[in-house]
Design a protein around this motif. Structure first.
Motif, PDB file in Angstrom:
ATOM      1  N   LYS A  59       4.815  -1.967  33.946  1.00 41.87           N
ATOM      2  CA  LYS A  59       6.176  -1.513  34.244  1.00 41.87           C
ATOM      3  C   LYS A  59       6.379  -1.188  35.720  1.00 41.87           C
ATOM      4  O   LYS A  59       7.423  -0.678  36.103  1.00 41.87           O
ATOM      5  CB  LYS A  59       6.498  -0.258  33.421  1.00 41.87           C
ATOM      6  CG  LYS A  59       6.548  -0.479  31.938  1.00 41.87           C
ATOM      7  CD  LYS A  59       6.965   0.797  31.259  1.00 41.87           C
ATOM      8  CE  LYS A  59       5.766   1.442  30.626  1.00 41.87           C
ATOM      9  NZ  LYS A  59       6.043   2.663  29.906  1.00 41.87           N
TER      10      LYS A  59
ATOM     11  N   ASP B  33       9.618  -1.576  37.540  1.00 39.46           N
ATOM     12  CA  ASP B  33      10.750  -0.797  37.046  1.00 39.46           C
ATOM     13  C   ASP B  33      10.660   0.677  37.441  1.00 39.46           C
ATOM     14  O   ASP B  33      11.566   1.446  37.147  1.00 39.46           O
ATOM     15  CB  ASP B  33      10.819  -0.884  35.510  1.00 39.46           C
ATOM     16  CG  ASP B  33      11.024  -2.307  35.033  1.00 39.46           C
ATOM     17  OD1 ASP B  33      11.664  -3.101  35.752  1.00 39.46           O
ATOM     18  OD2 ASP B  33      10.529  -2.625  33.939  1.00 39.46           O
TER      19      ASP B  33
ATOM     20  N   SER C 236      12.303   4.553  41.301  1.00 40.95           N
ATOM     21  CA  SER C 236      13.357   5.513  41.659  1.00 40.95           C
ATOM     22  C   SER C 236      12.778   6.789  42.257  1.00 40.95           C
ATOM     23  O   SER C 236      11.617   7.142  42.045  1.00 40.95           O
ATOM     24  CB  SER C 236      14.197   5.869  40.424  1.00 40.95           C
ATOM     25  OG  SER C 236      13.482   6.779  39.599  1.00 40.95           O
TER      26      SER C 236
ATOM     27  N   ALA D  87      13.697  13.059  35.252  1.00 44.90           N
ATOM     28  CA  ALA D  87      13.354  11.678  34.888  1.00 44.90           C
ATOM     29  C   ALA D  87      13.840  11.315  33.492  1.00 44.90           C
ATOM     30  O   ALA D  87      13.739  10.152  33.089  1.00 44.90           O
ATOM     31  CB  ALA D  87      11.846  11.467  34.988  1.00 44.90           C
ATOM     32  N   LYS D  88      14.393  12.263  32.729  1.00 40.96           N
ATOM     33  CA  LYS D  88      14.749  11.957  31.343  1.00 40.96           C
ATOM     34  C   LYS D  88      15.964  11.045  31.210  1.00 40.96           C
ATOM     35  O   LYS D  88      16.200  10.500  30.145  1.00 40.96           O
ATOM     36  CB  LYS D  88      14.936  13.229  30.526  1.00 40.96           C
ATOM     37  CG  LYS D  88      16.151  14.040  30.806  1.00 40.96           C
ATOM     38  CD  LYS D  88      16.156  15.258  29.894  1.00 40.96           C
ATOM     39  CE  LYS D  88      17.196  16.258  30.298  1.00 40.96           C
ATOM     40  NZ  LYS D  88      17.113  17.454  29.467  1.00 40.96           N
ATOM     41  N   LYS D  89      16.686  10.815  32.289  1.00 40.32           N
ATOM     42  CA  LYS D  89      17.850   9.921  32.236  1.00 40.32           C
ATOM     43  C   LYS D  89      17.440   8.483  31.946  1.00 40.32           C
ATOM     44  O   LYS D  89      18.213   7.705  31.420  1.00 40.32           O
ATOM     45  CB  LYS D  89      18.624   9.981  33.555  1.00 40.32           C
ATOM     46  CG  LYS D  89      19.272  11.322  33.807  1.00 40.32           C
ATOM     47  CD  LYS D  89      19.934  11.370  35.158  1.00 40.32           C
ATOM     48  CE  LYS D  89      20.416  12.775  35.442  1.00 40.32           C
ATOM     49  NZ  LYS D  89      20.749  12.965  36.843  1.00 40.32           N
ATOM     50  N   LYS D  90      16.210   8.138  32.315  1.00 39.33           N
ATOM     51  CA  LYS D  90      15.687   6.792  32.072  1.00 39.33           C
ATOM     52  C   LYS D  90      14.442   6.925  31.205  1.00 39.33           C
ATOM     53  O   LYS D  90      13.379   7.307  31.694  1.00 39.33           O
ATOM     54  CB  LYS D  90      15.353   6.099  33.393  1.00 39.33           C
ATOM     55  CG  LYS D  90      16.563   5.846  34.265  1.00 39.33           C
ATOM     56  CD  LYS D  90      16.168   5.107  35.518  1.00 39.33           C
ATOM     57  CE  LYS D  90      17.389   4.855  36.388  1.00 39.33           C
ATOM     58  NZ  LYS D  90      16.994   4.202  37.655  1.00 39.33           N
TER      59      LYS D  90
ATOM     60  N   ALA E 227      12.193   4.952  30.015  1.00 43.44           N
ATOM     61  CA  ALA E 227      10.958   4.273  30.454  1.00 43.44           C
ATOM     62  C   ALA E 227      10.269   5.081  31.548  1.00 43.44           C
ATOM     63  O   ALA E 227       9.037   5.203  31.564  1.00 43.44           O
ATOM     64  CB  ALA E 227      11.268   2.862  30.948  1.00 43.44           C
ATOM     65  N   GLU E 228      11.054   5.649  32.457  1.00 41.00           N
ATOM     66  CA  GLU E 228      10.487   6.475  33.519  1.00 41.00           C
ATOM     67  C   GLU E 228       9.923   7.769  32.943  1.00 41.00           C
ATOM     68  O   GLU E 228       8.853   8.225  33.342  1.00 41.00           O
ATOM     69  CB  GLU E 228      11.530   6.787  34.594  1.00 41.00           C
ATOM     70  CG  GLU E 228      11.875   5.586  35.437  1.00 41.00           C
ATOM     71  CD  GLU E 228      12.837   5.908  36.570  1.00 41.00           C
ATOM     72  OE1 GLU E 228      13.279   7.069  36.699  1.00 41.00           O
ATOM     73  OE2 GLU E 228      13.138   4.980  37.343  1.00 41.00           O
TER      74      GLU E 228
END
Length: 151
Positions: A21, A24, A27, A103-106, A108-109
């Motif tokens: 990953k 991706d 950020s 980081a919880k907005k994405k 995968a992150e």
């Protein structure tokens, strides 16, 4: 298979998933949450000795996924989070968990941040109960179920 062998295999699989990953995971929120997680795991027992600080810094520098970011920037952020934790662990932990939660907005992150915590925690051969506990707390901050990571 011994428990330790299963853990090493699991940590290795997580690192492989992170590498897959890598493109991706670029950020600023991921970068900051990852360094906060590394500091939290390093200071899980309430203190960080110089050898542990160096070991985690070397793991950060050698982690292929984190090579998306300048090493000096990662070191500065990691040291800043460690300073918060060592000055006042309980208050610092609240601040660091808030950084991780960004980081919880994405999803995968968020999962990658937890995986980094597990990889860092187990790198010394002993993912102990205090390290597991702080990674579990990070799961809650990220709205992820700890059982997804065998925590």
């Amino acid at each position: 298979m011994a428990l330790w062998d299963r853990f090493k295999e699991s940590a290795s699989q997580m690192q492989n998933q992170l590498v897959a990953k890598k493109n991706d995971l670029k950020s600023g929120a991921f970068r900051d949450a990852s360094m906060a997680m590394c500091a939290l795991v390093a200071a899980a027992d309430g203190s960080v000795d110089p050898a542990e600080r160096r070991r985690v810094a070397q793991l950060i520098a050698g982690n292929e996924v984190l090579q998306n970011f300048p090493a000096d920037d990662l070191r500065r952020r990691f040291e800043g989070y460690l300073d918060k934790l060592t000055a006042d662990f309980d208050f610092g932990k609240v601040s660091v968990l808030q950084e991780i939660a960004k980081a919880k907005k994405k999803p995968a992150e968020a999962r990658a941040v937890v995986q980094i915590g597990i990889v860092i925690g187990g790198a010394d051969g002993d993912f102990d109960q205090t390290e597991r506990a702080v990674v579990r707390e990070a799961c809650f901050a990220l709205d992820l179920p700890p059982h997804e990571f065998d925590l």
